[in-house]
Design a protein around this motif. Sequence first.
Motif, PDB file in Angstrom:
ATOM      1  N   PHE A  20      13.615  47.638  42.056  1.00 55.91           N
ATOM      2  CA  PHE A  20      14.712  47.176  42.021  1.00 55.91           C
ATOM      3  C   PHE A  20      14.415  45.519  42.049  1.00 55.91           C
ATOM      4  O   PHE A  20      13.971  45.042  43.171  1.00 55.91           O
ATOM      5  CB  PHE A  20      15.357  47.591  43.240  1.00 55.91           C
ATOM      6  N   ARG A  21      15.197  44.829  41.143  1.00 61.88           N
ATOM      7  CA  ARG A  21      15.247  43.342  41.229  1.00 61.88           C
ATOM      8  C   ARG A  21      16.318  43.021  42.103  1.00 61.88           C
ATOM      9  O   ARG A  21      17.263  43.429  42.052  1.00 61.88           O
ATOM     10  CB  ARG A  21      15.447  42.591  39.808  1.00 61.88           C
ATOM     11  N   PRO A  22      15.983  41.891  42.791  1.00 65.58           N
ATOM     12  CA  PRO A  22      17.222  41.087  43.454  1.00 65.58           C
ATOM     13  C   PRO A  22      18.050  40.212  42.580  1.00 65.58           C
ATOM     14  O   PRO A  22      17.519  39.321  42.162  1.00 65.58           O
ATOM     15  CB  PRO A  22      16.313  40.305  44.569  1.00 65.58           C
ATOM     16  N   TYR A  23      19.183  40.782  42.255  1.00 67.36           N
ATOM     17  CA  TYR A  23      19.983  40.228  41.314  1.00 67.36           C
ATOM     18  C   TYR A  23      21.196  39.305  41.983  1.00 67.36           C
ATOM     19  O   TYR A  23      21.930  40.020  43.004  1.00 67.36           O
ATOM     20  CB  TYR A  23      20.763  41.259  40.357  1.00 67.36           C
ATOM     21  N   VAL A  24      21.399  38.092  41.515  1.00 67.19           N
ATOM     22  CA  VAL A  24      22.450  37.312  41.959  1.00 67.19           C
ATOM     23  C   VAL A  24      23.552  37.042  40.720  1.00 67.19           C
ATOM     24  O   VAL A  24      22.931  36.767  39.781  1.00 67.19           O
ATOM     25  CB  VAL A  24      21.984  35.983  42.558  1.00 67.19           C
ATOM     26  N   PRO A  25      24.610  37.135  40.757  1.00 64.65           N
ATOM     27  CA  PRO A  25      25.368  37.037  39.733  1.00 64.65           C
ATOM     28  C   PRO A  25      25.122  35.637  38.779  1.00 64.65           C
ATOM     29  O   PRO A  25      25.371  35.794  37.649  1.00 64.65           O
ATOM     30  CB  PRO A  25      26.842  37.163  39.936  1.00 64.65           C
ATOM     31  N   ASP A  26      24.962  34.509  39.551  1.00 68.21           N
ATOM     32  CA  ASP A  26      24.650  33.397  38.520  1.00 68.21           C
ATOM     33  C   ASP A  26      23.179  33.352  38.078  1.00 68.21           C
ATOM     34  O   ASP A  26      22.916  32.261  37.295  1.00 68.21           O
ATOM     35  CB  ASP A  26      25.337  32.161  39.234  1.00 68.21           C
ATOM     36  N   HIS A  27      22.341  34.333  38.401  1.00 70.62           N
ATOM     37  CA  HIS A  27      20.978  34.304  37.860  1.00 70.62           C
ATOM     38  C   HIS A  27      20.005  33.171  38.588  1.00 70.62           C
ATOM     39  O   HIS A  27      18.987  32.768  37.659  1.00 70.62           O
ATOM     40  CB  HIS A  27      20.913  34.753  36.476  1.00 70.62           C
ATOM     41  N   LEU A  28      20.510  32.506  39.515  1.00 67.17           N
ATOM     42  CA  LEU A  28      19.708  31.780  40.210  1.00 67.17           C
ATOM     43  C   LEU A  28      19.256  31.976  41.773  1.00 67.17           C
ATOM     44  O   LEU A  28      19.956  32.956  42.300  1.00 67.17           O
ATOM     45  CB  LEU A  28      20.260  30.374  40.446  1.00 67.17           C
ATOM     46  N   PRO A  29      17.995  31.872  42.074  1.00 71.16           N
ATOM     47  CA  PRO A  29      17.495  32.204  43.408  1.00 71.16           C
ATOM     48  C   PRO A  29      18.171  31.520  44.455  1.00 71.16           C
ATOM     49  O   PRO A  29      18.959  30.672  44.172  1.00 71.16           O
ATOM     50  CB  PRO A  29      16.047  31.757  43.438  1.00 71.16           C
ATOM     51  N   VAL A  30      18.248  32.078  45.629  1.00 70.65           N
ATOM     52  CA  VAL A  30      18.916  31.348  46.809  1.00 70.65           C
ATOM     53  C   VAL A  30      17.807  31.075  47.940  1.00 70.65           C
ATOM     54  O   VAL A  30      17.116  31.832  48.268  1.00 70.65           O
ATOM     55  CB  VAL A  30      19.732  32.628  47.590  1.00 70.65           C
ATOM     56  N   ILE A  31      17.864  29.666  48.043  1.00 77.05           N
ATOM     57  CA  ILE A  31      16.814  28.981  48.855  1.00 77.05           C
ATOM     58  C   ILE A  31      17.341  27.793  49.817  1.00 77.05           C
ATOM     59  O   ILE A  31      17.897  27.128  48.945  1.00 77.05           O
ATOM     60  CB  ILE A  31      15.627  28.403  47.898  1.00 77.05           C
ATOM     61  N   GLY A  32      17.305  28.244  51.059  1.00 77.83           N
ATOM     62  CA  GLY A  32      17.840  27.056  51.803  1.00 77.83           C
ATOM     63  C   GLY A  32      18.361  27.664  53.096  1.00 77.83           C
ATOM     64  O   GLY A  32      18.357  28.823  53.284  1.00 77.83           O
ATOM     65  N   PRO A  33      18.888  26.766  53.789  1.00 78.47           N
ATOM     66  CA  PRO A  33      19.499  27.042  55.122  1.00 78.47           C
ATOM     67  C   PRO A  33      20.887  27.905  54.819  1.00 78.47           C
ATOM     68  O   PRO A  33      21.488  27.382  54.000  1.00 78.47           O
ATOM     69  CB  PRO A  33      19.664  25.745  55.788  1.00 78.47           C
ATOM     70  N   ASP A  34      21.408  28.547  55.752  1.00 81.76           N
ATOM     71  CA  ASP A  34      22.669  29.441  55.748  1.00 81.76           C
ATOM     72  C   ASP A  34      23.435  28.373  56.530  1.00 81.76           C
ATOM     73  O   ASP A  34      23.253  28.483  57.695  1.00 81.76           O
ATOM     74  CB  ASP A  34      22.512  30.607  56.209  1.00 81.76           C
ATOM     75  N   PRO A  35      24.490  27.703  55.736  1.00 79.80           N
ATOM     76  CA  PRO A  35      25.304  26.804  56.676  1.00 79.80           C
ATOM     77  C   PRO A  35      26.218  27.632  57.668  1.00 79.80           C
ATOM     78  O   PRO A  35      26.696  26.905  58.676  1.00 79.80           O
ATOM     79  CB  PRO A  35      26.360  26.087  55.644  1.00 79.80           C
ATOM     80  N   ARG A  36      26.427  28.707  57.408  1.00 80.05           N
ATOM     81  CA  ARG A  36      27.506  29.485  58.477  1.00 80.05           C
ATOM     82  C   ARG A  36      26.603  29.995  59.602  1.00 80.05           C
ATOM     83  O   ARG A  36      27.244  30.441  60.567  1.00 80.05           O
ATOM     84  CB  ARG A  36      27.892  30.962  57.607  1.00 80.05           C
ATOM     85  N   LEU A  37      25.225  30.219  59.587  1.00 77.95           N
ATOM     86  CA  LEU A  37      24.546  30.614  60.577  1.00 77.95           C
ATOM     87  C   LEU A  37      23.419  29.709  61.060  1.00 77.95           C
ATOM     88  O   LEU A  37      22.218  30.119  60.287  1.00 77.95           O
ATOM     89  CB  LEU A  37      24.265  31.941  60.386  1.00 77.95           C
ATOM     90  N   PRO A  38      23.349  28.637  61.786  1.00 77.36           N
ATOM     91  CA  PRO A  38      22.384  27.778  61.750  1.00 77.36           C
ATOM     92  C   PRO A  38      21.066  28.702  62.509  1.00 77.36           C
ATOM     93  O   PRO A  38      21.222  29.583  63.242  1.00 77.36           O
ATOM     94  CB  PRO A  38      22.613  26.717  62.806  1.00 77.36           C
ATOM     95  N   GLY A  39      19.845  28.489  61.682  1.00 78.10           N
ATOM     96  CA  GLY A  39      18.746  29.209  62.198  1.00 78.10           C
ATOM     97  C   GLY A  39      18.266  30.111  61.122  1.00 78.10           C
ATOM     98  O   GLY A  39      17.217  30.679  61.114  1.00 78.10           O
ATOM     99  N   LEU A  40      19.444  30.575  60.367  1.00 76.10           N
ATOM    100  CA  LEU A  40      19.105  31.449  59.123  1.00 76.10           C
ATOM    101  C   LEU A  40      18.815  30.789  58.010  1.00 76.10           C
ATOM    102  O   LEU A  40      19.406  29.864  57.572  1.00 76.10           O
ATOM    103  CB  LEU A  40      20.236  32.602  58.968  1.00 76.10           C
ATOM    104  N   TRP A  41      17.641  31.244  57.348  1.00 79.49           N
ATOM    105  CA  TRP A  41      17.232  30.659  55.859  1.00 79.49           C
ATOM    106  C   TRP A  41      17.223  31.675  54.867  1.00 79.49           C
ATOM    107  O   TRP A  41      16.944  32.772  55.432  1.00 79.49           O
ATOM    108  CB  TRP A  41      15.809  30.049  55.996  1.00 79.49           C
ATOM    109  N   HIS A  42      17.295  31.292  53.687  1.00 78.82           N
ATOM    110  CA  HIS A  42      17.129  32.270  52.741  1.00 78.82           C
ATOM    111  C   HIS A  42      16.050  31.906  51.514  1.00 78.82           C
ATOM    112  O   HIS A  42      15.962  30.842  51.364  1.00 78.82           O
ATOM    113  CB  HIS A  42      18.519  32.604  52.038  1.00 78.82           C
ATOM    114  N   ALA A  43      15.413  32.866  51.072  1.00 76.25           N
ATOM    115  CA  ALA A  43      14.511  32.866  50.121  1.00 76.25           C
ATOM    116  C   ALA A  43      14.369  34.225  49.247  1.00 76.25           C
ATOM    117  O   ALA A  43      13.582  35.026  49.599  1.00 76.25           O
ATOM    118  CB  ALA A  43      12.976  32.465  50.574  1.00 76.25           C
ATOM    119  N   GLY A  44      15.191  34.127  48.275  1.00 78.88           N
ATOM    120  CA  GLY A  44      15.420  35.399  47.637  1.00 78.88           C
ATOM    121  C   GLY A  44      16.144  35.236  46.417  1.00 78.88           C
ATOM    122  O   GLY A  44      16.610  34.235  45.960  1.00 78.88           O
ATOM    123  N   GLY A  45      16.770  36.470  45.758  1.00 78.04           N
ATOM    124  CA  GLY A  45      17.534  36.584  44.672  1.00 78.04           C
ATOM    125  C   GLY A  45      16.822  36.126  43.356  1.00 78.04           C
ATOM    126  O   GLY A  45      17.498  35.412  42.175  1.00 78.04           O
TER     127      GLY A  45
END
Lengths: 483, 387
Positions: free
Chosen positions: B316-341
């Motif tokens: 299973f590939r991690p798919y994001v509709p605009d085909h770009l990875p998600v890398i960086g802090p989550d502005p909605r929840l400080p302390g959470l970061w993403h590195a995926g997609g």
Amino acid sequence: MTARTRRHVAVVGAGPAGLAAAAAALRAGARVTLVDAAERPGGQYHRMLPEQYRAARPERLHHGWAAFDRLRRHVLGHPRCAWWAESSVWSLERPGPGDETAPRVHVVRGPADGAGRERLVLDPDALVLAPGAHDRVLPFPGWDLPGVFTAGAAQALAKGERVVIGDRVVVAGAGPFLLPVAASLLEAGSTVLEVLEANPAATVLRGWGRRPWELASQAGKAGELAEYTALLARHRVPYRTGRAVIEARGDGRVEEVVTARLRADWSVVSGTERIVAVDAVCVGHGFTPQLELPLAAGCALREGFVQVDGDQRTTAPAVLAAGEITGIAGAPAARVEGLVAGWAAGGGDAAAPEARAARRRRDRARAFAARLAAAHPIGDGWPGWLRPETVVCRCEETTYGALCRAADAPASAAARAVKLGTRAGLGPCQARICGPSVAELLARRSPPPDLAAGGHRPATPHHRPVAQPIRLGELARPPKENL
Amino acid sequence: MRVVVLGAGIVGAACARELARRGLAVTVLDRGGPAAATTAHGEGNVLVSDKGPGPELELARLSRRLWPEILAEHEAPPADAVEWDAKGGIVVATTDAGARELARFADSQRAAGITADTLDAAALAEAEPHVTRDVALAVHYPEDAQVQPSGAAAFLLGGALRAGAELRTGCEVLGAVTSGGRLTAVRTSAGTIEADAFVNATGPWSGEVAARLGAPVDVRPRRGEVLVTTPQPPLVFHKVYDADYVGAVGSGAEELQASAVVESTRAGTILLGSSRRRVGFDDRLRPEVLSVIARKALRLFPCLAGVPVMRAYGGFRPYVPDHLPVIGPDPRLPGLWHAGGHEGAGIGLSPGTALLLADLLTGRAPQIDPAPFRVDRPAVLFEGDDQ
């Protein structure tokens, strides 16, 4: 009722279980497609000599030949039975969740070494899986030398081709199957030096001796074993318990084996080693059920075998199982399991007197299987026979040492990562030979969790979605359907 | 600073290594074992050839530069298991329309600084003697490379552990503990774990994990299958793929997208991809999908018709509709970061992703522009159907 509206049962495997299942499904009124990879029915048990040998007495070395021959003629000649020889099921496509139909059966048909086998698809109303088992061999130093045969291969050569594997042979391992193998070798002209059962006499006797009345129903099997024992005695072949071949040695091929006395857990009693000069050795440590098709169909397992109910139904809708995949119990048990499964698959009345009688016989056969397992277990101590340089996966030449190193490094210890890193089980046999042993070895070394993650199932040595090799050219062509 | 990396696949391993080497106290959690899911079910692509000019190509070029540096940095665990092979890729168009599209695409890549050499018939026959002669255009990308993905992940994770990171397997994230709107701990199947930052590197399960933490992102599984042949003598020398691969990667369609990707491995097997289907986490291998892969592969290498397939696997590939990875802090929840997609490119893109994430997390100036990968972009935060 026309052929198209009649209930259609597909039976995979034409050994004792599959043949009986086909017969029972026909008797229940169904249309049957019987599929087997071999040219002729019979499976491993009734392995038939190829036609060109024109055997004058095919029944030699075969038990229950006359009954088998009658059943074979009845099933293959039946107007509602389609017999698909040289047909391998390479994939089972299970329906989506909530869909109660049987899996689609994907077949390639034609001589395995011929070019351009055809691709066929069956959509049966019910599927009976009776693929049987193959013999299991535990690794030991030198087991990859030429001249070391699995008991099953030696038996097949002797029975199917009348080929002698050697003049001076030791037969070793666990289980009653060693006896017919030794008998076949004797009949074929080899000198069998000794037959070694790894389990001590106490284990064997305790396993067989409990509730002896249950054995009466398996008189056929017991009588067969008595015959082999008598044959061994006539040839003065010693049958020793609590002893095993723990090493094979030789320059380019086996020249001698080291045998040793074992404790009940199969650890070696040091100082009891003996060297025996041989030109071949036969080893067999019980059987491994062929579980790739049941797993592909979505059947749940229990204690390493396919879980079935009183009618041999598995947990997968419209899939039934019979024979060694539900428990190792030999041909008589497989036959009666096949009868129960085929009758149910064909829509037969479960309350019919003959169905009830078959289920009772099947229950007794299962008790026999439990007894067999208790008398000839695989001891936990066998990894003690291994050395770091001992090859555990013969296809990829993965050593025990490499496996341990991968399993002991936390970053690579997950079963899948060990497999990909060491390539154990990734070669042409696809872990059929080494898979269960590698899985056991890994489980003993601080087992890392290998949980099902999301859509991925936990790693199992029997998971082979491509159940049989298929050539790219065969796969590329569209299949024939509605058969 | 304490950081918990969620997920021990290759992206989690790369992030953990980079953060641990910067002196952060890193704990890696995985509900299964390391590198057991998406990482173990791919082909090990380190590609620039399939990416058009833009942020993903920049991340790919950064990663491509980092790979050899990383492999040279460690003595143990041995880099040999990574099976790094800078074999180069060859993209083949078999139709005139495909050739026009490939020529245009290669031109745009060249303008962005990628080496893309057009091969004439003789050069192609020399580079790949067994490929079909029925070729309208072939382009060689010498920068493309391949790794054995599970070995590469183990190498990166081993580097993290040697730098002091801790690995906890069999540990599933169940929910968040927040304080003043900040993520301060994760509740797991093995107890509550506190930290200053949490990196969601759970691949196709990123959406589910982020939802459990209260900050959903739109990352979905996209199924792929690979066929494996029996070991063969050397027949395929580069990563050879059909020009429609780029179109299939860029498509967002739910139905089957398939294009031929053919390459050999060190073990002698030939890997044949690839398919893309959006079927949730349905792990059934569909024989007709395998048949399409075989058909497309034979169009490129007709000589493989008699070669047996001994195995197939799917992931299973991690798919994001605009085909770009998600890398960086989550502005909605400080302390959470993403590195995926990363969809099908996570193996190759893991070093650049780790570097970018670590730079952002430790306040250093990133080497490439992080803005296109930010979490609060419509494709990531948009919830619901993408029709």
